[in-house]
Design an enzyme around this catalytic site. Structure first.
Site, short mmCIF file in Angstrom:
data_model
loop_
_atom_site.label_atom_id
_atom_site.label_comp_id
_atom_site.label_asym_id
_atom_site.label_seq_id
_atom_site.Cartn_x
_atom_site.Cartn_y
_atom_site.Cartn_z
N CYS A 197 0.83 -1.21 0.00
CA CYS A 197 0.00 0.00 0.00
C CYS A 197 0.87 1.25 0.00
O CYS A 197 0.48 2.28 -0.55
CB CYS A 197 -0.94 0.00 1.20
SG CYS A 197 -2.25 -1.21 1.03
N CYS A 350 14.35 4.73 -6.55
CA CYS A 350 12.90 4.53 -6.47
C CYS A 350 12.45 5.16 -5.16
O CYS A 350 13.05 6.14 -4.72
CB CYS A 350 12.52 3.06 -6.59
SG CYS A 350 13.13 2.04 -5.23
#
Ligand code: ZN
Length: 392
Positions: A197, A350
Site C-alpha cells: 500500500c 525509487c
C-alpha cells in the site's frame, strides 16, 4: 457450516454493561449469553493501522473484554488518511499507545494489552497462545505467512483481511474446520511483483469496508452465531461496488495443514518471501550508493544520469533534482534499455531502494556494469539532503 462458540460466557454483566450493550442484548442471536461470551473473549489484533483502526474500535465498542494489539510502529502524518483510530495529536507517538487511548475512550471496560514489538518466529507462539482469536491486519507477506503458520500450529482460528487501492479481500482461516492461507496462496508472490500500500496506495475508506468484515466475523466466531467465512473468500471491489465470494477448499497437499505437512515448525519468513530477489541482492551488493554520495556527485559535476524507476504519480509528489522518470515496468519489458546513454554512469532510484535494486539487476545483465542505485531511495534523499521536500 456453523461452528460452536469460541468462548464460554462470563459469569455476569454489570448494570452499566447491560445499559451499554442493550442494543446487542435485544438481538435474539446475541442476547445475554452472546454478550457474556464477548466479555470473556480475548482477541489479538496484529497491526493497529488501516484494518486495525476500524476493527479494534468496533470490537471495543461491541464489548470484547480483552483486546491485544501487536504494533511497534509510530503514528505518521501519512497514516491519518485512513487509520482513524489515531489523531493529529498522536503523530510521533507509538501506534499501540494511541490505539489503546482511543479504545479506552470508546469503552473503559475493555482490558487492552500492548505488544510493542515486531511479530517474529521467536515471539509469535508466546503472544498468540493467550488469545482465543487472532485478527490479521498486516500489510506484508512475511508476517501473513508467519501469522498463518503459527495459527495452524496452535490450532487457532484467525480472521484475515487485505486491501490495495480499491480492492479488498477477507476470509477466516481455521485449519481444523477448513483451509488455511497457504491452501489459498501456497507461495508468496515473487519479490517486487505485488506492490505494498505504501507503494501502490489505498483508498482510505476501503479500510472500513474490510476492517468491519473482520470485526463482524470475529464477533460471530466468539459468540458462535451465523455462518463464518471459513472456506470462503470475500472479494470486494469498491469502484464497481461489488462483493463476490469464492469457495476455498482445504488443499490436501498444503505445506502446513495438509496430510503430509513439510512445515512443522516456524521458518524464516523474510527469506521465504524474499523482500528483495536474489538477483537484485547480488546486483546491489557492491553497487549501492548513499544519498550523500549522490549529492557529492551532483555537486562535483560527475558524468551521471539519474533514472527514477517509480510511477508517474509518485514522481509528481517528489523527486531527486535532475532525475528522469522511466517506470520499472519499461525495464522489465525491455523497452527502456535503448533510451539509456552508454557514455554516462547510470544512477537508479525509487521510493526506498527495493524497485531500483530489481532494475539494477536488469541493467547489470544488459552490460551496464558501472550502474548503481541509491540505497533508501527518494525517501532517504529527502531525509538526508532536502528535508523540506515531502515524502509519502
Ligand atoms: Zn493449508
Amino acid at each position: 457450516m456453523s461452528l460452536p462458540p469460541l468462548v464460554e460466557p462470563a459469569a455476569e454483566l454489570t448494570v452499566d454493561e447491560v445499559r451499554r450493550y442493550s442494543r446487542h442484548l435485544i438481538i435474539p442471536d446475541v442476547g445475554m449469553a452472546g454478550q457474556k461470551r464477548l466479555k470473556n473473549a480475548k482477541v489479538l489484533f496484529v497491526g493497529a493501522g488501516g484494518l486495525g483502526s476500524p476493527g479494534l474500535m468496533y470490537l471495543a465498542a461491541a464489548g470484547v473484554g480483552t483486546l491485544g494489539i501487536v504494533e511497534f510502529d509510530e503514528v505518521d502524518e501519512s497514516n491519518l488518511q485512513r487509520q482513524v483510530i489515531h489523531s493529529q495529536a498522536d503523530i510521533g507517538r507509538p501506534k499501540a499507545e494511541s490505539a489503546r487511548d482511543t479504545i479506552k475512550g470508546i469503552n473503559p471496560y475493555v482490558n487492552v494489552i500492548l505488544h510493542e514489538e515486531r511479530l517474529e518466529a521467536d515471539n509469535v507462539m508466546g503472544i498468540f497462545s493467550d488469545y482465543d482469536l487472532i485478527v490479521d491486519g498486516t500489510d506484508n507477506f512475511a508476517t501473513r505467512y508467519l501469522v498463518n503458520d503459527a495459527c495452524v500450529l496452535l490450532n487457532k482460528p484467525y480472521v484475515w483481511g487485505s486491501i490495495y487501492r480499491f480492492d479488498g479481500q477477507a476470509s477466516v482461516f481455521w485449519s481444523e474446520h477448513g483451509p488455511c492461507y497457504r491452501c489459498l496462496y501456497p507461495e508468496p508472490p515473487p519479490p517486487g511483483m505485488v506492490p505494498s500500500c505504501a507503494e501502490g496506495g489505498v483508498l482510505g475508506v476501503l479500510c472500513a469496508s474490510i476492517g468491519s468484515i473482520q470485526a463482524n466475523e470475529a464477533i460471530k466466531l466468539l459468540a458462535g452465531i451465523g455462518e463464518p467465512l471459513v472456506g470462503r473468500l470475500m472479494i470486494y471491489d469498491a469502484l464497481e461496488m461489488q462483493y463476490r465470494q469464492v469457495k476455498v477448499r482445504k488443499d490436501p497437499d498444503c505445506a502446513v495443514c495438509g496430510e503430509n505437512p513439510t512445515v512443522t515448525e516456524l521458518i524464516d519468513y523474510e527469506a521465504f518471501c524474499g523482500v528483495v530477489s536474489e538477483e537484485a541482492q547480488a546486483a546491489a551488493a557492491d553497487s549501492t550508493i548513499t544519498p550523500k554520495q549522490l549529492k557529492e556527485w551532483i555537486d562535483e559535476g560527475e558524468n551521471i544520469e539519474i533514472i527514477d524507476v517509480r510511477e508517474p504519480n509518485e514522481f509528481e509528489i517528489v523527486s531527486i533534482p535532475g532525475a528522469r522518470l522511466i517506470p520499472k515496468n519499461e525495464f522489465l519489458m525491455g523497452s527502456a534499455l535503448e533510451s539509456l546513454p552508454q557514455d554516462k554512469k547510470i544512477v537508479l532510484n525509487c521510493k526506498t531502494g527495493v524497485r531500483s535494486a530489481e532494475v539494477l539487476a536488469v541493467l547489470k545483465s544488459a552490460g551496464f556494469a558501472d550502474a548503481v542505485h541509491v540505497g533508501g531511495g527518494v525517501v532517504g534523499w529527502v531525509n538526508q539532503i532536502e528535508p523540506a521536500k515531502p515524502i509519502y
